[in-house]
Design an enzyme around this catalytic site. Sequence first.
Site, mmCIF file in Angstrom:
data_model
loop_
_atom_site.group_PDB
_atom_site.id
_atom_site.type_symbol
_atom_site.label_atom_id
_atom_site.label_comp_id
_atom_site.label_asym_id
_atom_site.label_seq_id
_atom_site.Cartn_x
_atom_site.Cartn_y
_atom_site.Cartn_z
ATOM 1 N N LYS A 13 0.837 -1.207 0.000
ATOM 2 C CA LYS A 13 0.000 0.000 0.000
ATOM 3 C C LYS A 13 0.873 1.259 0.000
ATOM 4 O O LYS A 13 0.671 2.166 -0.798
ATOM 5 C CB LYS A 13 -0.928 0.016 1.229
ATOM 6 C CG LYS A 13 -1.846 -1.193 1.309
ATOM 7 C CD LYS A 13 -2.772 -1.138 2.507
ATOM 8 C CE LYS A 13 -2.087 -1.233 3.851
ATOM 9 N NZ LYS A 13 -1.430 -2.521 4.123
ATOM 10 N N ARG A 88 -9.930 0.325 8.764
ATOM 11 C CA ARG A 88 -9.580 -1.093 8.857
ATOM 12 C C ARG A 88 -10.413 -1.847 9.871
ATOM 13 O O ARG A 88 -10.049 -2.967 10.239
ATOM 14 C CB ARG A 88 -8.079 -1.295 9.056
ATOM 15 C CG ARG A 88 -7.497 -0.781 10.296
ATOM 16 C CD ARG A 88 -6.062 -0.356 10.072
ATOM 17 N NE ARG A 88 -5.114 -1.425 9.874
ATOM 18 C CZ ARG A 88 -3.878 -1.194 9.403
ATOM 19 N NH1 ARG A 88 -3.501 0.025 9.075
ATOM 20 N NH2 ARG A 88 -3.048 -2.176 9.285
ATOM 21 N N ARG A 127 11.591 -5.432 5.128
ATOM 22 C CA ARG A 127 11.399 -3.997 4.815
ATOM 23 C C ARG A 127 12.379 -3.124 5.606
ATOM 24 O O ARG A 127 12.649 -3.356 6.784
ATOM 25 C CB ARG A 127 9.976 -3.579 5.163
ATOM 26 C CG ARG A 127 9.800 -2.068 5.090
ATOM 27 C CD ARG A 127 8.392 -1.605 5.280
ATOM 28 N NE ARG A 127 7.641 -2.378 6.233
ATOM 29 C CZ ARG A 127 6.324 -2.425 6.254
ATOM 30 N NH1 ARG A 127 5.625 -1.764 5.381
ATOM 31 N NH2 ARG A 127 5.709 -3.148 7.159
ATOM 32 N N ARG A 155 11.094 -1.410 11.225
ATOM 33 C CA ARG A 155 9.962 -1.130 12.105
ATOM 34 C C ARG A 155 9.840 -2.156 13.226
ATOM 35 O O ARG A 155 10.063 -3.335 13.022
ATOM 36 C CB ARG A 155 8.669 -1.111 11.278
ATOM 37 C CG ARG A 155 8.335 0.262 10.758
ATOM 38 C CD ARG A 155 7.213 0.275 9.749
ATOM 39 N NE ARG A 155 6.033 -0.501 10.093
ATOM 40 C CZ ARG A 155 4.946 -0.559 9.324
ATOM 41 N NH1 ARG A 155 4.900 0.107 8.188
ATOM 42 N NH2 ARG A 155 3.915 -1.276 9.688
ATOM 43 N N ARG A 166 -0.634 -9.192 12.959
ATOM 44 C CA ARG A 166 -1.199 -8.191 12.034
ATOM 45 C C ARG A 166 -1.990 -8.869 10.913
ATOM 46 O O ARG A 166 -3.043 -8.373 10.525
ATOM 47 C CB ARG A 166 -0.073 -7.325 11.452
ATOM 48 C CG ARG A 166 0.482 -6.342 12.489
ATOM 49 C CD ARG A 166 1.859 -5.823 12.121
ATOM 50 N NE ARG A 166 1.886 -5.138 10.849
ATOM 51 C CZ ARG A 166 3.001 -4.936 10.132
ATOM 52 N NH1 ARG A 166 4.159 -5.393 10.572
ATOM 53 N NH2 ARG A 166 2.948 -4.290 9.007
HETATM 54 P P1 AP5 Z 1 4.811 -1.663 1.847
HETATM 55 O O1 AP5 Z 1 4.504 -0.842 0.641
HETATM 56 O O2 AP5 Z 1 5.521 -0.998 2.980
HETATM 57 O O3 AP5 Z 1 3.474 -2.398 2.349
HETATM 58 P P2 AP5 Z 1 2.215 -1.857 3.132
HETATM 59 O O4 AP5 Z 1 1.001 -2.531 2.549
HETATM 60 O O5 AP5 Z 1 2.203 -0.363 3.177
HETATM 61 O O6 AP5 Z 1 2.535 -2.503 4.524
HETATM 62 P P3 AP5 Z 1 2.408 -1.982 6.013
HETATM 63 O O7 AP5 Z 1 3.097 -3.019 6.841
HETATM 64 O O8 AP5 Z 1 2.872 -0.570 6.148
HETATM 65 O O9 AP5 Z 1 0.881 -2.081 6.208
HETATM 66 P P4 AP5 Z 1 0.147 -2.157 7.535
HETATM 67 O O10 AP5 Z 1 -1.258 -1.960 7.073
HETATM 68 O O11 AP5 Z 1 0.377 -3.360 8.348
HETATM 69 O O12 AP5 Z 1 0.832 -0.994 8.364
HETATM 70 P P5 AP5 Z 1 0.354 0.434 8.826
HETATM 71 O O13 AP5 Z 1 1.537 1.304 8.836
HETATM 72 O O14 AP5 Z 1 -0.877 0.861 8.117
HETATM 73 O O15 AP5 Z 1 5.624 -2.953 1.363
HETATM 74 C C1 AP5 Z 1 6.091 -3.892 2.323
HETATM 75 C C2 AP5 Z 1 7.464 -4.422 1.871
HETATM 76 O O16 AP5 Z 1 7.287 -5.179 0.667
HETATM 77 C C3 AP5 Z 1 8.474 -3.310 1.541
HETATM 78 O O17 AP5 Z 1 9.748 -3.737 1.949
HETATM 79 C C4 AP5 Z 1 8.399 -3.180 0.015
HETATM 80 O O18 AP5 Z 1 9.637 -2.759 -0.545
HETATM 81 C C5 AP5 Z 1 8.067 -4.607 -0.400
HETATM 82 N N1 AP5 Z 1 7.225 -4.648 -1.597
HETATM 83 C C6 AP5 Z 1 6.239 -3.780 -1.946
HETATM 84 N N2 AP5 Z 1 5.685 -4.145 -3.109
HETATM 85 C C7 AP5 Z 1 6.339 -5.291 -3.489
HETATM 86 C C8 AP5 Z 1 6.202 -6.159 -4.608
HETATM 87 N N3 AP5 Z 1 5.305 -5.936 -5.552
HETATM 88 N N4 AP5 Z 1 7.018 -7.243 -4.679
HETATM 89 C C9 AP5 Z 1 7.966 -7.499 -3.698
HETATM 90 N N5 AP5 Z 1 8.137 -6.685 -2.615
HETATM 91 C C10 AP5 Z 1 7.320 -5.611 -2.525
HETATM 92 O O19 AP5 Z 1 -0.098 0.109 10.337
HETATM 93 C C11 AP5 Z 1 0.821 -0.243 11.313
HETATM 94 C C12 AP5 Z 1 0.103 -0.365 12.651
HETATM 95 O O20 AP5 Z 1 -0.486 0.903 13.006
HETATM 96 C C13 AP5 Z 1 -1.072 -1.350 12.716
HETATM 97 O O21 AP5 Z 1 -0.654 -2.672 12.951
HETATM 98 C C14 AP5 Z 1 -1.873 -0.771 13.869
HETATM 99 O O22 AP5 Z 1 -1.283 -1.084 15.111
HETATM 100 C C15 AP5 Z 1 -1.739 0.718 13.645
HETATM 101 N N6 AP5 Z 1 -2.783 1.255 12.780
HETATM 102 C C16 AP5 Z 1 -2.596 1.866 11.571
HETATM 103 N N7 AP5 Z 1 -3.769 2.221 11.051
HETATM 104 C C17 AP5 Z 1 -4.720 1.836 11.927
HETATM 105 C C18 AP5 Z 1 -6.141 1.904 11.926
HETATM 106 N N8 AP5 Z 1 -6.818 2.443 10.903
HETATM 107 N N9 AP5 Z 1 -6.796 1.401 12.992
HETATM 108 C C19 AP5 Z 1 -6.136 0.852 14.028
HETATM 109 N N10 AP5 Z 1 -4.791 0.740 14.091
HETATM 110 C C20 AP5 Z 1 -4.092 1.234 13.045
#
Ligand code: AP5
Length: 209
Positions: A13, A88, A127, A155, A166
Amino acid sequence: MRMILVGPPGAGKGTQATRLIDTYRIPHISSGDMLRACVKEGTALGVLADQYMKAGKLVPDDVVIGMILERIAKPDCAAGFMLDGFPRTAPQAEALDVAMRGAHVELDAVVLIEVPDALLEERAVGRRSDPQTGAIYHLKYNPPPPDIADRLVHRKDDTIEAVTTRVQKYHSETAPIIPFYLAKGILKRVDGVGDPDLITQRITAVLNG
Ligand code: AP5
């Protein structure tokens, strides 16, 4: 364009959002990035959020809903926004719906980036993020330049244990909101496996289609 990027942890994402905002010229609003900024600053919200985030659990709805609704009410979101990681849970989706109806605006698209669970752990654990530029790298799939290796961040929630939680939370809390957007006719499914450039093309195609 008012849109949401949905997908499991590590689906890509954040990677795709940084590419798409250049095309659509809308603010990228990542709930995870906003929460991590609060943790770094040591605000009361950050201290609370950190306890949940490092364990891979969701931060309570009331905290996240207030934070995001306040953000999308800002003037730079008047012409559109790209939400990444919000909503989410069902209460978050409902709160966004109510706020948008109140503002007399509508969502244009919800892009679901689909990646099998088997690939998610490796993507997250490998990552690395650059705190100076915000760039996202992967040790195997998108290796960082060697000269910035010392400043890269791993992270706290990119451990095998936290990623497992997660992914479970994604299936139990987030996947159930998908039918809500399917029923509205704005859900766009995109295969998230393959080269990131190809995935950007797939997303652009469904958004323009
Ligand atoms: P990346 O692009 O970083 O993936 P992402 O989908 O953004 O992953 P996140 O881990 O950031 O998502 P998340 O939803 O768990 O985290 P968030 O920060 O929202 O890609 C991942 C890796 O893969 C990278 O190394 C990249 O280079 C690689 N990659 C990308 N595309 C690729 C491809 N095509 N092929 C191969 N490799 C590839 O949330 C974190 C925490 O915050 C949650 O767990 C929760 O505690 C809290 N939180 C956030 N939002 C909320 C909410 N709305 N409600 C409650 N808690 C929340």
